[in-house]
Design an enzyme around this catalytic site. Structure first.
Site, PDB file in Angstrom:
ATOM      1  N   ASP A  79       0.828  -1.218   0.000  1.00  0.00           N
ATOM      2  CA  ASP A  79       0.000   0.000   0.000  1.00  0.00           C
ATOM      3  C   ASP A  79       0.856   1.260   0.000  1.00  0.00           C
ATOM      4  O   ASP A  79       2.062   1.215   0.262  1.00  0.00           O
ATOM      5  CB  ASP A  79      -0.914  -0.032   1.239  1.00  0.00           C
ATOM      6  CG  ASP A  79      -2.295   0.519   0.945  1.00  0.00           C
ATOM      7  OD1 ASP A  79      -2.404   1.419   0.088  1.00  0.00           O
ATOM      8  OD2 ASP A  79      -3.262   0.060   1.579  1.00  0.00           O
TER       9      ASP A  79
ATOM     10  N   ASP B 170     -10.756   1.589  -3.487  1.00  0.00           N
ATOM     11  CA  ASP B 170     -11.326   1.227  -2.180  1.00  0.00           C
ATOM     12  C   ASP B 170     -12.850   1.181  -2.253  1.00  0.00           C
ATOM     13  O   ASP B 170     -13.497   0.772  -1.292  1.00  0.00           O
ATOM     14  CB  ASP B 170     -10.911   2.246  -1.112  1.00  0.00           C
ATOM     15  CG  ASP B 170      -9.536   1.921  -0.537  1.00  0.00           C
ATOM     16  OD1 ASP B 170      -9.001   0.849  -0.868  1.00  0.00           O
ATOM     17  OD2 ASP B 170      -9.006   2.740   0.228  1.00  0.00           O
TER      18      ASP B 170
END
Ligand code: GLA
Length: 748
Positions: free
Chosen positions: A475, A541
């Site tokens: 990430d 997301d």
């Protein structure tokens, strides 16, 4: 930074100014004609449709036909837009190379072509015709002490890519401001399409006319960006997925970068891109070199053709993923930071029972990371939540024949962490006294400091050595503001990006087979440079299937479906609050690398049974999905989106019809299935899994196909005249499987 000193490549033969060299490269339906008239810098006389064998006379004709007339009151020779546009060729738009020396000189280079290499061999012929090949041009401005190694590759897929490396052969440092490559596109390219977006809304298309001026997409985020241009296209008015000539470029860089489309008042149009350098960031010492990123360029009839060249290129990579992309369960939306062994092993049991093949433990397992305010940078398993380490969970997962994946965010650091307390100077920031604004309560670790790099590499390595970890979800959850080395105040963005690549490369080299998923607050790091060392991207997301219909559709403009993480989440979307049926959630996730991100303990028996059926379908069809060609139908304003994947032999296909809005009450555009073989006959079978789509009113052909074992239909009907569209409620979908019934037509 001062770029490393790199010996100038002596295999590129010495400059012989004045020679005219013309090259025609052609592959997979694309021709590129490169013209070096009188030793000037290379220009593209044609980049577009295949021209066939031209012969020397034909090659001269293409180059001569590309020369403009000289208008009144203008420079007295035809303007030439070279691959590195410069004023000495009459170009009054943005220069390709821009920089200066301490005394102010060096800002208007007059590069000429010296040696040319074709696939590693010096080129002496005036005319060259070949297939896919690599051409290297040695450009030089001897007086100003500048040399450029310009590499142009036409790949077997017809994809073109270029990069340039600048060497300072002068006696003083050269401060480089910009090295941007530019490709000409013809005046027929009247419209632009690129992308914008934000967190949970990545890759939102935007169209505009290609007018005079510069459409400049600058990225100063230090990551590719949720709003990245992605692919910047120029094409004929109204170009769509299937029609209209389209030229697209992509700058393969995950740090600051730019894409641009420029039209100058003479009418010349170029598409370009390169790294965006911060002030003083790249100072090239005498004898040293700076190398820019690849600029990819894809041409085709329609956006599908442009996309398919990128897909084929990625699929041809040596390390490209296996087509049996494992069904994945990611625990993030199921448990967030609630790391409880009993709950997580229970989730693993439920996942294994469904046929899940990879289990990913997300954020929250290390240091003081009990929420998103602390702990980044301390990559040691938290004994507080994992008293016996990760071993018990990993064993539980692997014993159930699932591979284990782990979330990490190696480039980041929380101010509230042991590493930041011990080494505040390792945080990127403008000065010893100041830090950038926090973002998601975090800062960035300065990987250009060798000790900081070693810290994170060693901690990552220790985890990979200790545990059976098959993949990392890597990430990167913030933009890089004021990205400087604190002790000097010098910009560190360029080197930081290269250091992140190096970190990935070192971990992969030490752990062959390790997969990396590129995630960045969702889909903010999707580019072809990060994909040289990663195996999948997390698209967004936002897992709301309606939103994902659009994001997946356009993410696929650059990358094939097997590289797009595509999950089935809970009924109510965590990021939009919308409710969707399981069928629409799964239907929308199917065209990607399938996963689940849902607390399965909350799913009903019926839902689990349906989920299992979707997973079975994915496992049955993934071979087709991940080797076939993606096609997207042009359906005007219709809210019924039709896309499909067709096997390269065109004997098998899977299409999905998705209602992203309300359908017309009477007739919508006919369903035409692009890409199928019009001369074949196909058996079309609607696939209904789970609930029947709500308010589905099938036309007679569909009714029959549902009642019988599908319907045999001529390819010409499917491709050309089409079938009447069904009515169905918004946010519902239908799948169609198509299998060829006749033998392929004999080759004439
Ligand atoms: C980012 C990612 C999410 C999740 C969280 C964890 O937002 O995009 O998928 O991993 O971080 O903090």
């Amino acid at each position: 930074m001062s770029p490393r000193r790199i010996p100038v490549d002596s295999t590129v033969i010495a400059p012989r100014p004045g020679a005219t060299r013309r090259l025609h490269l052609h592959a997979a339906g694309v021709s590129v004609v490169l013209d070096v008239t009188d030793g000037r810098i290379p220009a593209i006389a044609h980049w577009g449709a295949e021209l066939g064998e031209l012969g020397p006379a034909g090659l001269d004709a293409v180059c001569e036909a590309a020369v403009d007339p000289v208008p009144h009151n203008a420079v007295d020779v035809p303007v030439r837009s070279g691959l590195l546009p410069q004023q000495s060729d009459g170009w009054i738009g943005r220069p390709g190379l821009s920089g200066s020396r301490p005394d102010g000189s060096g800002w208007v280079p007059r590069l000429v072509t010296g040696g040319i290499e074709l696939d590693g061999h010096p080129l002496s012929r005036a005319h060259t015709e070949t297939g896919a090949a690599t051409v290297r041009f040695a450009l030089a401005d001897e007086e100003q002490g500048l040399e450029v190694d310009l590499e142009v590759q036409l790949l077997p897929t017809g994809l073109l890519r270029l990069r340039a490396a600048l060497t300072n052969t002068g006696a003083t440092p050269y401060a480089l401001d910009e090295l941007t490559l530019a490709l000409p596109v013809p005046a027929e390219a009247e419209e632009l399409l690129d992308f914008a977006g934000r967190w949970t809304r990545e890759r939102t298309p935007q169209r505009r006319d290609f007018t005079v001026g510069t459409h400049l997409r600058e990225n100063r985020r230090g990551r590719t960006g949720a709003d990245a241009a992605h692919v910047l296209h120029a094409g004929q008015t109204g170009f769509g997925f299937r029609d209209g000539e389209v030229w697209g470029v992509h700058t393969a860089f995950s740090g600051n970068h730019r894409h641009l489309a420029e039209q100058i008042s003479t009418g010349h149009r170029v598409l370009g891109g390169g790294e965006l350098l911060l002030p003083g960031e790249v100072r090239i010492d005498p004898g040293a070199q700076y190398r820019g990123p690849w600029l990819y360029a894809s041409y085709g009839e329609g956006l599908d053709a442009v996309a398919s060249r990128f897909h084929r290129h990625l699929r041809a990579r040596e390390h490209h993923v296996d087509r049996r992309r494992p069904v994945t369960l990611n625990v993030w939306e199921a448990v967030y930071f609630d790391h409880d062994l009993a709950r997580l092993t229970d989730l693993a049991d439920r996942a294994a029972a469904l046929g899940v093949e990879r289990y990913v433990l997300d954020d929250g397992w290390f240091g003081s990371r009990r929420d998103d305010s602390s702990g980044l940078g301390d990559w040691v398993v938290s004994r507080e939540v994992w008293p016996d380490g990760l071993g018990p969970l990993i064993d539980h997962v692997t014993e159930r024949s699932m591979e284990f994946g782990l979330w990490v965010e190696p480039e980041m650091v929380s101010e509230d962490s042991e590493v930041a307390r011990a080494h505040p100077e390792w945080i990127l920031g403008p000065s010893p006294a100041a830090l950038p604004l926090e973002s998601r309560h975090q800062q960035v670790l300065n990987l250009t400091i060798p000790e900081a790099f070693a810290h994170v590499r060693d901690q990552m390595m220790a985890l990979l050595d200790e545990y059976d970890i098959g993949s990392l979800k890597w990430d990167h959850n913030r933009d890089l503001l004021e990205a400087a080395t604190r002790s000097t105040g010098r910009a560190a963005m360029h080197e930081q990006t290269l250091a992140a690549y190096r970190l990935m490369d070192e971990l992969r080299a030490a752990h062959p087979g390790l997969e990396i998923e590129s995630c960045s607050s969702g889909g903010a790091r999707v580019d072809l440079a990060v994909l040289e060392r990663t195996d999948r991207v997390w698209v967004s997301d936002c897992i709301d299937p309606l939103e994902r219909q659009q994001m997946n559709r356009w993410t696929a403009q650059l990358i094939p479906l097997e590289l797009m993480g595509s999950h089935i989440a809970s009924g109510r979307s965590h990021t939009t609050g919308r409710l969707h049926t399981l069928s629409f959630r799964a239907h929308s996730a199917l065209f990607g690398h399938l996963g689940i991100e849902w607390d399965l303990a909350e799913a009903s028996e019926e839902e689990l049974a349906e989920l299992r059926a979707w997973i079975d379908l994915y496992r049955e069809r993934r071979e087709l999905l991940f080797r076939g060609d993606l096609v997207r139908a042009d359906r005007g304003e219709s809210p019924l989106w039709l896309q499909g994947v067709i096997s390269p032999e065109r004997d098998e296909a899977l299409f999905s019809l998705s209602a992203v809005g309300r359908t017309a009450t009477s007739q919508d555009a006919h369903l035409r299935f692009p890409g199928l073989d019009p001369s074949a006959t196909y058996r079309l079978r609607p696939l209904l899994i789970g609930e029947r789509p709500s308010n589905l009113i099938p036309p007679p052909w569909l009714e029959r196909a549902l009642e019988e074992d599908g319907l045999a239909l001529p390819g010409a009907v499917l491709v050309r005249s089409g079938l009447t569209a069904p009515l169905l409620d918004p946010e519902q979908g239908l799948l169609f499987s198509l299998v060829r019934e006749t033998d392929p037509a004999p080759v004439p």
